[in-house]
Design a protein around this motif. Structure first.
Motif, PDB file in Angstrom:
ATOM      1  N   SER A 218      -6.826  15.623   1.237  1.00 41.08           N
ATOM      2  CA  SER A 218      -6.394  15.343  -0.181  1.00 41.08           C
ATOM      3  C   SER A 218      -5.052  14.537  -0.242  1.00 41.08           C
ATOM      4  O   SER A 218      -4.306  14.482   0.774  1.00 41.08           O
ATOM      5  CB  SER A 218      -6.017  16.574  -1.029  1.00 41.08           C
ATOM      6  OG  SER A 218      -7.185  17.476  -1.165  1.00 41.08           O
ATOM      7  N   GLY A 219      -4.888  13.568  -1.290  1.00 41.66           N
ATOM      8  CA  GLY A 219      -3.718  12.636  -1.255  1.00 41.66           C
ATOM      9  C   GLY A 219      -3.893  11.530  -2.344  1.00 41.66           C
ATOM     10  O   GLY A 219      -5.142  11.548  -3.171  1.00 41.66           O
ATOM     11  N   LYS A 220      -3.095  10.618  -2.398  1.00 47.03           N
ATOM     12  CA  LYS A 220      -3.128   9.704  -3.242  1.00 47.03           C
ATOM     13  C   LYS A 220      -2.782   7.972  -2.643  1.00 47.03           C
ATOM     14  O   LYS A 220      -1.743   8.116  -1.963  1.00 47.03           O
ATOM     15  CB  LYS A 220      -2.290   9.909  -4.406  1.00 47.03           C
ATOM     16  CG  LYS A 220      -2.741  11.051  -5.299  1.00 47.03           C
ATOM     17  CD  LYS A 220      -1.688  11.315  -6.489  1.00 47.03           C
ATOM     18  CE  LYS A 220      -0.390  11.684  -5.742  1.00 47.03           C
ATOM     19  NZ  LYS A 220       0.542  12.468  -6.505  1.00 47.03           N
ATOM     20  N   LEU A 221      -3.549   7.231  -2.742  1.00 40.05           N
ATOM     21  CA  LEU A 221      -3.228   5.839  -2.408  1.00 40.05           C
ATOM     22  C   LEU A 221      -3.421   4.938  -3.533  1.00 40.05           C
ATOM     23  O   LEU A 221      -4.005   4.867  -4.423  1.00 40.05           O
ATOM     24  CB  LEU A 221      -4.356   5.504  -1.401  1.00 40.05           C
ATOM     25  CG  LEU A 221      -4.021   5.826   0.101  1.00 40.05           C
ATOM     26  CD1 LEU A 221      -5.382   5.364   1.065  1.00 40.05           C
ATOM     27  CD2 LEU A 221      -3.001   5.358   0.775  1.00 40.05           C
ATOM     28  N   ALA A 222      -2.246   4.097  -3.448  1.00 39.08           N
ATOM     29  CA  ALA A 222      -2.257   2.966  -4.436  1.00 39.08           C
ATOM     30  C   ALA A 222      -2.052   1.380  -3.643  1.00 39.08           C
ATOM     31  O   ALA A 222      -1.208   1.490  -2.926  1.00 39.08           O
ATOM     32  CB  ALA A 222      -1.203   3.046  -5.593  1.00 39.08           C
TER      33      ALA A 222
ATOM     34  N   LEU B 101       0.937  -1.141   0.046  1.00 38.94           N
ATOM     35  CA  LEU B 101      -0.101  -0.192  -0.104  1.00 38.94           C
ATOM     36  C   LEU B 101       0.819   1.376   0.014  1.00 38.94           C
ATOM     37  O   LEU B 101       1.753   1.149   0.946  1.00 38.94           O
ATOM     38  CB  LEU B 101      -0.788  -0.173   1.173  1.00 38.94           C
ATOM     39  CG  LEU B 101      -1.688   1.133   1.414  1.00 38.94           C
ATOM     40  CD1 LEU B 101      -2.959   1.160   0.303  1.00 38.94           C
ATOM     41  CD2 LEU B 101      -2.721   1.101   2.786  1.00 38.94           C
ATOM     42  N   GLN B 102       0.751   2.108  -0.819  1.00 40.60           N
ATOM     43  CA  GLN B 102       1.533   3.380  -1.057  1.00 40.60           C
ATOM     44  C   GLN B 102       0.842   4.698  -1.011  1.00 40.60           C
ATOM     45  O   GLN B 102      -0.473   4.661  -1.545  1.00 40.60           O
ATOM     46  CB  GLN B 102       2.457   3.141  -2.242  1.00 40.60           C
ATOM     47  CG  GLN B 102       3.441   1.982  -2.484  1.00 40.60           C
ATOM     48  CD  GLN B 102       4.215   1.712  -3.613  1.00 40.60           C
ATOM     49  OE1 GLN B 102       4.838   2.746  -3.898  1.00 40.60           O
ATOM     50  NE2 GLN B 102       4.545   0.554  -3.987  1.00 40.60           N
ATOM     51  N   TYR B 103       1.289   5.624  -0.500  1.00 35.09           N
ATOM     52  CA  TYR B 103       1.037   6.906  -0.453  1.00 35.09           C
ATOM     53  C   TYR B 103       1.775   8.263  -0.804  1.00 35.09           C
ATOM     54  O   TYR B 103       2.757   8.098  -0.499  1.00 35.09           O
ATOM     55  CB  TYR B 103       0.476   7.216   0.934  1.00 35.09           C
ATOM     56  CG  TYR B 103      -0.054   8.596   1.497  1.00 35.09           C
ATOM     57  CD1 TYR B 103       0.626   9.554   2.013  1.00 35.09           C
ATOM     58  CD2 TYR B 103      -1.510   9.000   1.089  1.00 35.09           C
ATOM     59  CE1 TYR B 103       0.336  10.394   2.343  1.00 35.09           C
ATOM     60  CE2 TYR B 103      -1.828  10.294   1.225  1.00 35.09           C
ATOM     61  CZ  TYR B 103      -0.966  11.101   1.653  1.00 35.09           C
ATOM     62  OH  TYR B 103      -1.271  12.448   1.992  1.00 35.09           O
ATOM     63  N   ALA B 104       0.995   9.104  -1.563  1.00 31.90           N
ATOM     64  CA  ALA B 104       1.711  10.178  -1.731  1.00 31.90           C
ATOM     65  C   ALA B 104       0.790  11.593  -1.487  1.00 31.90           C
ATOM     66  O   ALA B 104      -0.629  11.220  -1.634  1.00 31.90           O
ATOM     67  CB  ALA B 104       2.207  10.450  -3.242  1.00 31.90           C
TER      68      ALA B 104
ATOM     69  N   GLY C  34       1.118  10.581   9.040  1.00 33.55           N
ATOM     70  CA  GLY C  34       0.086   9.928   8.463  1.00 33.55           C
ATOM     71  C   GLY C  34      -0.408  10.295   7.061  1.00 33.55           C
ATOM     72  O   GLY C  34       0.524  10.750   6.354  1.00 33.55           O
ATOM     73  N   ILE C  35      -1.521   9.895   6.634  1.00 28.86           N
ATOM     74  CA  ILE C  35      -1.906  10.512   5.427  1.00 28.86           C
ATOM     75  C   ILE C  35      -2.834  11.765   5.660  1.00 28.86           C
ATOM     76  O   ILE C  35      -3.345  12.024   6.626  1.00 28.86           O
ATOM     77  CB  ILE C  35      -2.777   9.431   4.681  1.00 28.86           C
ATOM     78  CG1 ILE C  35      -4.047   9.037   5.424  1.00 28.86           C
ATOM     79  CG2 ILE C  35      -1.976   8.033   4.625  1.00 28.86           C
ATOM     80  CD1 ILE C  35      -4.990   8.085   4.838  1.00 28.86           C
ATOM     81  N   ALA C  36      -3.066  12.647   4.530  1.00 25.68           N
ATOM     82  CA  ALA C  36      -3.436  13.835   4.636  1.00 25.68           C
ATOM     83  C   ALA C  36      -5.126  13.623   4.739  1.00 25.68           C
ATOM     84  O   ALA C  36      -5.836  12.845   4.154  1.00 25.68           O
ATOM     85  CB  ALA C  36      -3.253  14.725   3.575  1.00 25.68           C
TER      86      ALA C  36
ATOM     87  N   THR D   5       5.362  13.540  -5.489  1.00 24.67           N
ATOM     88  CA  THR D   5       5.932  12.575  -6.238  1.00 24.67           C
ATOM     89  C   THR D   5       6.709  11.411  -5.686  1.00 24.67           C
ATOM     90  O   THR D   5       7.384  10.637  -6.347  1.00 24.67           O
ATOM     91  CB  THR D   5       6.648  13.321  -7.419  1.00 24.67           C
ATOM     92  OG1 THR D   5       7.737  13.924  -6.816  1.00 24.67           O
ATOM     93  CG2 THR D   5       6.096  14.264  -8.439  1.00 24.67           C
ATOM     94  N   SER D   6       6.800  11.682  -4.441  1.00 22.13           N
ATOM     95  CA  SER D   6       7.612  10.653  -3.416  1.00 22.13           C
ATOM     96  C   SER D   6       6.543  10.109  -2.558  1.00 22.13           C
ATOM     97  O   SER D   6       5.495  10.420  -2.087  1.00 22.13           O
ATOM     98  CB  SER D   6       8.343  11.656  -2.572  1.00 22.13           C
ATOM     99  OG  SER D   6       9.062  10.661  -1.430  1.00 22.13           O
ATOM    100  N   TRP D   7       6.680   8.692  -2.839  1.00 22.27           N
ATOM    101  CA  TRP D   7       5.715   7.775  -2.251  1.00 22.27           C
ATOM    102  C   TRP D   7       6.191   6.860  -0.929  1.00 22.27           C
ATOM    103  O   TRP D   7       7.367   6.500  -0.994  1.00 22.27           O
ATOM    104  CB  TRP D   7       5.068   6.798  -3.278  1.00 22.27           C
ATOM    105  CG  TRP D   7       4.635   7.370  -4.391  1.00 22.27           C
ATOM    106  CD1 TRP D   7       5.055   8.157  -5.417  1.00 22.27           C
ATOM    107  CD2 TRP D   7       3.226   7.463  -4.694  1.00 22.27           C
ATOM    108  NE1 TRP D   7       4.068   8.561  -6.267  1.00 22.27           N
ATOM    109  CE2 TRP D   7       2.939   7.944  -5.748  1.00 22.27           C
ATOM    110  CE3 TRP D   7       2.060   6.584  -3.922  1.00 22.27           C
ATOM    111  CZ2 TRP D   7       1.774   8.141  -6.329  1.00 22.27           C
ATOM    112  CZ3 TRP D   7       0.878   6.851  -4.440  1.00 22.27           C
ATOM    113  CH2 TRP D   7       0.468   7.413  -5.588  1.00 22.27           C
TER     114      TRP D   7
END
Length: 362
Positions: free
Chosen positions: A117-121, A58-61, A112-114, A66-68
């Protein structure tokens, strides 16, 4: 697993091809006024057979990053129709403790994660992403699922999922995966199951003499067999203390009440478990009611307080905040007026009792 995090998301009936989906995310953990103290992500196996997470990640930026950050997932399987609950620790302290997770992330940053707004893959490999990571890379690059929310610069389909907040989750509202984030996801401000069977207009609790009176109102009910009133000391472990019949099918306002004659000293947390005639169950939001026999309970947080941060005051109903003063005796109207220093909050009860609390502002 379901009982560990049923507080957070909407139960739906799914009929999808076998795959693991990002089902829900929450990035407000620990922030001032947050509902929970940690961030979390929920994965869901929408297929008819167990699905392995072996060699997945599980990856987050951030929304334009551009950094995950990459969390390698363990060699476990998610049963068909089941969920996998991942908490992401934060440095904040506000909010209820999240239920026991299936996995606590050790790879995401302490922030943590925002929330908004953000991106999860979700990847079928452990290769760290770089760049924007356009989701059109597809399965050939190992991409299983992708969620861009808020103002993210990458997302599935023609639109991003909605923003989350300190008090709302971004969740897959219909259980489907059309590969359009804006269509598949919604935001839920109740951090509850958001039941379709019952629409709540209110759920409140009030302190009475030696008891707590609970009231709730519904605007519509469909196939509603009834409610279980559930109580907890910590907002995690609940017990059923009453059962109330529902209205079945209704499109008029219905009012319900229950009196808890044996409240805990201090904080009491309540929720409603609503059950359909077919056995399907959903949960309401959690409410907190303070029961204080002596009428002199005061808690202020966060303390120390950052300048400009919102101060939360939990107190007995009989207490009134009379003054906020600094060490020079100067008075201030609200906590938003406070600069760095030491302050004293002075409370007075209906019986004339005076209570003073110290507050440090950084």
């Amino acid at each position: 697993m379901k009982k560990c995090f049923i507080l957070f998301f909407l139960f739906c009936a799914f009929n999808l091809n076998a795959q693991i989906l990002i089902f829900e995310l929450y990035g407000g953990g620990g922030n001032s006024g947050a509902t929970y103290n940690n961030d979390f992500v929920v994965l869901y196996n929408s297929g008819g057979a167990p699905a392995s997470l072996n060699n997945h990640s599980l990856q987050y930026a951030s929304s334009s990053g551009t950094s995950w950050a990459e969390q390698v997932l363990p060699n476990v399987s998610i049963a068909a129709g089941d969920y996998y609950f991942i908490t992401i620790p934060t440095t904040g302290t506000s909010g209820f403790a999240t239920p026991t997770p299936d996995l606590t992330s050790t790879s995401f940053s302490s922030g943590g994660i925002a929330a908004s707004s953000g991106k999860l893959a979700l990847m079928s490999n452990t290769t760290s992403l770089d760049g924007t990571s356009d989701p059109t890379l597809g399965p050939s690059a190992g991409l299983i699922d992708f969620v861009g929310y808020g103002t993210a610069n990458a997302f599935e389909g023609g639109s991003a999922a909605p923003s989350g907040s300190n008090n709302s989750v971004v969740y897959r509202s219909g259980g489907t995966d059309s590969n359009v984030n804006g269509t598949d996801f919604a935001s839920n401000s109740n951090l509850s199951t958001g039941s379709f069977a019952v629409n709540y207009t209110s759920f409140t609790g009030k302190l009475k003499i030696d008891a707590i009176n609970l009231n709730w109102q519904t605007s519509t009910e469909s196939n509603n067999q009834g409610f279980e009133v559930q109580k907890s000391r910590n907002a995690v472990n609940f017990e059923t203390i009453a059962r109330i019949d529902g209205a079945g099918n209704s499109e008029v306002l219905n009012n319900y009440d229950f009196v808890d004659t044996r409240p805990f000293e201090g904080s009491n947390y309540y929720r409603l478990k609503q059950t359909d005639f077919d056995g399907t169950a959903d949960f309401s939001k959690i409410i907190q009611v303070l029961y204080d026999v002596n009428g002199s309970y005061v808690s202020i947080y966060p303390n120390p307080l950052a300048a400009g941060e919102t101060l939360n005051i939990q107190k007995s109903e009989s207490l009134e905040l009379k003054a906020i003063k600094n060490i020079l005796g100067q008075s201030f109207h609200t906590s938003s007026d406070l600069e760095e220093g030491l302050y004293f909050l002075q409370f007075t009860s209906s019986k004339g009792e005076k209570i003073t609390k110290k507050l440090v502002v950084n």
